[in-house]
Enzyme design. Structure first.
Site, PDB file in Angstrom:
ATOM      1  CB  CYS A  56       3.568  -0.210  -6.694  1.00 15.98           C
ATOM      2  SG  CYS A  56       3.524  -1.971  -7.024  1.00 15.98           S
TER       3      CYS A  56
ATOM      4  CD  GLU B  35       6.824  -5.908  -1.814  1.00 15.52           C
ATOM      5  OE1 GLU B  35       6.771  -5.405  -2.938  1.00 15.52           O
ATOM      6  OE2 GLU B  35       7.792  -6.615  -1.437  1.00 15.52           O
TER       7      GLU B  35
ATOM      8  N   GLY C 246       1.823   2.502   5.559  1.00 18.96           N
ATOM      9  CA  GLY C 246       2.959   1.656   5.934  1.00 18.96           C
ATOM     10  C   GLY C 246       3.532   2.054   7.286  1.00 18.96           C
TER      11      GLY C 246
ATOM     12  N   GLY D 289       0.818  -1.207   0.000  1.00 19.02           N
ATOM     13  CA  GLY D 289       0.000   0.000   0.000  1.00 19.02           C
ATOM     14  C   GLY D 289       0.847   1.250   0.000  1.00 19.02           C
ATOM     15  CB  SER D 290      -0.010   4.715   0.643  1.00 16.11           C
ATOM     16  OG  SER D 290      -0.531   4.769   1.958  1.00 16.11           O
ATOM     17  N   PRO D 291       3.014   4.609   1.565  1.00 15.70           N
ATOM     18  CG  PRO D 291       4.862   5.686   0.631  1.00 15.70           C
ATOM     19  CD  PRO D 291       3.459   5.265   0.324  1.00 15.70           C
TER      20      PRO D 291
END
Lengths: 483, 490
Positions: free
Chosen positions: A250, A211, A194, A189-191
């Site tokens: 991504c 990831e 994350g 997913g997104s930072p």
């Protein structure tokens, strides 16, 4: 009183503890069942992907169904080899001794998947977790609701319910899951999310694989080689941008770097290719996914609102809010401090940044955080070496886009802000395993100097031993070396 | 040449920021990536140890009353070996690894390239303050990173010595030592690192990982746990006892993450085992072990008080079968063996990290596995047995960082084995090549050519393309031919 969520997880823990997932035959049966699930439900899978994202069957097969089938088949063929302990060399000093490293399952794992490849990103990690002998809770993204429902309904029909569970729901369910203790969390997913996942994992010392994403650039240096190579380059760029879920991937190409003097050549080639692949305009758009929902649609439209950005559009730009479609759009040199050049685009907008000299692309890429992948279209070996040694990214792919995803022998993961940990092929098995070291010793011979009381002789003996100076040791023992 | 930062009175967030900025500049300039630079640093470290062994031994004696042999062998000699191994193998480790490619990406070639992560933080522990500081640093240097080392303030003499020696021998623009305690560590943890390696306890590990989460920094956590030793009958009891003693009291007086924490044996065998301990312990440490020069002391009064609390608990103090003597002024506790302490006692519910060895008894040896798996996963687990089936069961059932059969702690010295924990005992591993790998990013590289551009990848999407794709991804050459010929069904 336990909630149903906690009860499910307790059941997963119980199953693991009782060894329900340990045997190779169990793991293989689950993988085979997964293969059956995919084979027997291909049409339903295509339908769900069309419903959630407007993906065509070919795109769905290429990026989801086919990838998963390949992954399961490969895992089934390699599983026995991966599960076997690996011997480690032991020096003479420890004789007789045997050393090995044995992979063991971590236990109960939590997998969060993303909405853009709702099958691949849910089931590919699941394949790894099962092959390594874990029990799994899978939390698919509710932003792809038809796919999520399919997984919730269909997985229990094929896989062992006591060991693999699927939970539907949104961010609130995700938050509640993160409060509990897991033996591993795998997140795509997104930072931003994350960070939340890792912070929650820290409370229980749970290892995580993240990831994430980033702005994956494509360096283009092959336009002045031959016309056919230039054409193939354009095809691969178009295929790498709008092919995967209309840029919502991504590893999609986020932006392109090209020399000033070749920019117009590139744009012309891209326009031709786009028209051939996807149609002349937004009305006749085909063979392409749509934007997943209104929120993402609005976000992308907002990227184009900045007048300086809007001015840089050289192709496309039309949107259809009702159908959630944005046509393939090319921008030439939008301002570098605009949002479109600082955020991961994750959509069908392709900025082209021009440079005086293509070598400047290295500094340009390094001014941003490490992307998941760097694509470089070049035949210059020196330039390739420079790109490899002077930039950092999860992966580097030369002269193509996207295909590294299909390579089971390459680790797939990020570095820096694009994440840490990796999977695909054996790396999936490894990421859900603990590599346990094992040393077997015999009772004889005994090395007396290991034990107190300490003397100078023992000190010298051990010094020589630790240097593996066997000759020196012999001299010492024969009395030829003095303490 | 130490920079101004370390000379400032207070090392605060700004100081930490400056340090990281300086190191990042050095890293970006490519200093640490250079093979020759890595070699010189590792050689300098060897020279540092060769020229300062007495000072290192003295610092360890100050901090821990560590016997000279333990310092020379378990800290210095092990570190030298680690350094020499890295020097010998580094070139090989740095080489890209070829990866196989499949039909799906034909024609192509692939490799995995190791690259440094960047600027890394190593936070080490007080019990092996020299080894646990520099061993990770060796890996970080070999992998080409810039480094900040934060040694433990609980072993202050060694921390100061490290700061001095590293500044004198190594490249300060790329490798720095920051001394301090909680405030300094907190300032460091606020910064963005490319990797953090922490050796210590679970409580601080959670703080380290939470801080790392803010920057998405990957971490290696080398923690501890209650390392059990299962003792079966029918073994060479003398050798087994001595090996347990060497791993327990011979390793910093039980203050080691892989020291045997407690023993599990059968009710029938317990008496023999206790007698064997009494005999061997006296041979090793004499009748007055508090006077023995061959035992480290307890590191400080906090830990001393903590250990006495474990020992003096009512239900436990009556179970002492050997030892129990203490000398508060010298922070010494004699090697102590206890028999049949209750499962709910304090001593059985926290990592002991000291010279107290409880023995738990069970009916059958097989019962020990469930006992161990009912607790959190330890860093190491040991078993003494000659029974092949039991060995197999032990290896299969017990999850721990590492296992040793018929010995204790020796796997630490084996660089071909990854050293690290699982679950509560940690995540990640190092030693040997694993150190190099843990401080590297393994970058996947795929080389493609322009030949063979399959139209089936691109729109317009047709049924024919779908058939061909299925065949191609399915890897069957025959399937591909048939699809190309239009013979296979959709």
């Amino acid at each position: 009183m336990l909630s149903s969520m906690e009860k499910s997880i307790a059941e997963l823990r119980e199953t693991f503890k009782n060894g329900g997932t340990k045997s190779i035959s169990w793991r293989k049966s689950q993988l085979k069942a997964l293969l059956q699930l995919i084979n027997q439900n291909e049409d339903s899978i295509f339908k769900a992907l069309d419903q959630d994202l407007g993906k065509s069957p070919v795109e769905s097969y290429r990026d989801e169904v086919g990838v998963l089938k390949k992954s399961v088949t490969y895992t089934l063929s390699c599983l026995e080899k991966w599960v076997a302990p690996k011997k480690a060399e032991v020096p003479l000093l420890f004789f007789p001794a045997k050393a090995e490293v044995m992979p063991q399952p971590l236990g109960v794992v939590l997998i969060f998947s993303s909405w853009n490849f709702p099958f691949t990103l849910a089931l590919d990690p699941l394949i790894g977790a099962i092959s390594a002998g874990n029990t799994v809770l899978l939390k698919p993204s509710d932003l792809a609701p038809a796919c999520m429902s399919f997984l919730v309904e269909t997985i229990p029909k094929y896989l062992d319910n006591k060991a693999v569970k699927v939970l539907a729901g949104g961010a609130d369910i995700g938050e509640r899951l993160l409060q509990l203790k897991w033996d591993k969390i795998f997140f795509t997913g997104s930072p931003r999310v994350g960070r939340l996942v890792m912070a929650a994992a820290a409370k229980h010392l749970t290892p995580v694989t993240l990831e994430l994403g980033g702005k994956s650039p494509a360096i283009v240096d092959t336009l002045s080689t031959t016309p056919s190579k230039a054409k193939v380059t354009a095809k691969r760029i178009v295929g790498g941008k709008w092919g995967p879920c209309t840029g919502q991937a991504c590893i999609a190409i986020d932006y392109v770097l090209v020399e000033e003097k070749l920019a117009s050549t590139l744009i012309e080639l891209l326009k031709k290719t786009i028209k051939r692949f996807y149609g002349e305009n937004i009305k006749s758009l085909k063979n392409i996914s749509r934007i997943v929902n209104k929120h993402q649609f609005q976000r992308l439209v907002n990227l184009l609102k900045d007048p300086n950005v809007a001015d840089s559009i050289v192709y496309g730009g039309s949107v259809d809010e009702e159908k959630l479609v944005i046509e393939p759009t090319i921008l030439l040199d939008p301002p570098l401090d605009s949002e479109i050049m600082s955020e991961e685009i994750f959509g069908p907008l392709l900025p082209i940044i021009t440079l005086k000299n293509i070598e400047e692309s290295i500094d340009f890429i390094n001014s941003k955080s490490n992307p998941l992948v760097i694509y470089a279209f070049t035949e210059d070996d020196t330039f390739k070496k420079r790109i490899l040694s002077e930039t950092s990214s999860g992966t580097v792919t030369f002269n193509d886009s996207m295909v590294q995803f299909l390579c089971d022998s390459l680790p797939f993961g990020g570095v820096g802000q694009s994440g840490f940990g990796r999977y695909h092929g054996k790396y999936s098995f490894d990421t859900f395993s603990h590599e346990k070291s094992i040393m077997h010793r015999g009772f004889y011979p005994e090395i007396e100097p290991r034990y107190p009381p300490w003397t100078d002789f023992k000190l010298l003996f051990l010094k020589l031993a630790y240097q593996f100076d066997y000759f020196g040791l012999i001299l010492l023992l024969l009395g030829f070396k003095r303490s | 040449m130490a920079s101004e930062v370390e000379k400032k009175a207070v090392f605060d967030i700004d100081s930490a920021k400056e340090v990281v900025q300086e190191l990042r500049a050095s890293f970006v300039a490519g200093k640490t990536k250079d093979y020759e630079w890595r070699r010189t640093q590792l050689k300098a470290m060897l020279k540092m140890m060769d020229e300062n062994e007495p000072q290192i031994v003295a610092a360890l004696r100050d901090d821990l009353s560590k016997p000279e042999l333990e310092s020379s062998i378990y800290e210095i000699a092990m570190l030298k070996n680690s350094c020499k191994l890295a020097l010998k193998k580094m070139k090989h480790w740095m080489m890209p690894e070829k990866a196989k490619t499949s039909l799906a990406t034909f024609p192509s070639s692939a490799e995995i390239v190791s690259e440094p992560l960047g600027v890394v933080l190593v936070i080490s522990a007080w019990n092996y303050p020299f080894l646990l500081s520099l061993d990770p640093v060796i890996g970080a240097i070999a992998a080409g990173n810039a480094i900040v080392l934060k040694p433990s303030e609980i072993s202050p003499a060694t921390a100061s010595l490290l700061a001095k020696l590293v500044a004198n021998y190594m490249d300060s623009s790329c490798i720095k030592v920051v001394e301090g305690a909680v405030p300094e560590t907190t300032a460091l943890l606020e910064q963005k690192w490319d990797k953090i390696m922490y050796t210590g306890n679970g409580r601080i590990a959670r703080i380290v990982m939470a801080a790392a989460a803010k920057h998405l920094t990957p971490v290696v956590l080398e923690l501890g746990g209650k390392c059990p030793v299962i003792v079966d009958s029918g073994i060479n009891l003398q050798v087994a006892t001595r090996r347990i003693i060497a791993g327990k009291w011979g390793c910093n007086n039980g203050q080691a993450c892989i020291s045997p924490d407690y023993i599990i044996t059968t009710k029938d065998y317990a008496v023999e085992l206790v007698d064997s301990f009494k005999c061997e312990l006296e041979l090793f440490y004499g009748k007055n072990p508090l006077e023995s020069k061959d035992l480290s002391r307890v590191v400080n009064s906090n830990h001393f008080a903590r250990l006495l609390k474990l020992l003096d608990e009512d239900k436990v103090s009556s179970k002492i079968v050997y030892g129990g003597e203490r000398d508060k002024s010298n922070l010494k506790i004699a090697p102590t063996v206890l028999l049949d302490v209750p499962q709910d006692s304090l001593i059985m519910n926290e990592e002991i990290f000291g010279p107290l060895l409880p023995i738990i008894t069970i009916d059958k040896v097989e019962d020990s596995f469930d006992l161990i798996t009912s607790g959190t996963k330890p860093l190491a687990a040991y078993m003494f047995t000659n029974n092949k089936k039991l060995k197999e069961k032990f290896v299969e059932k017990v999850s721990a960082g590492g296992l040793v059969i018929n010995d204790t702690t020796v796997h630490l010295a084996e660089p071909t084995l990854p050293f690290g924990g699982v679950g509560d005992s940690g995540m990640g591993a190092y030693h040997g090549k694993f150190s190099f790998d843990t401080f590297s990013h393994k970058k996947a590289v795929l080389y493609r050519s322009f030949a063979g551009d399959a139209p089936l990848r691109y729109p317009p999407y047709t049924n024919g393309k779908l058939r061909l794709l299925k065949a191609l991804l399915g890897g069957s050459i025959l399937g591909i031919i048939r699809a190309l010929m239009g013979w296979s069904k959709a």
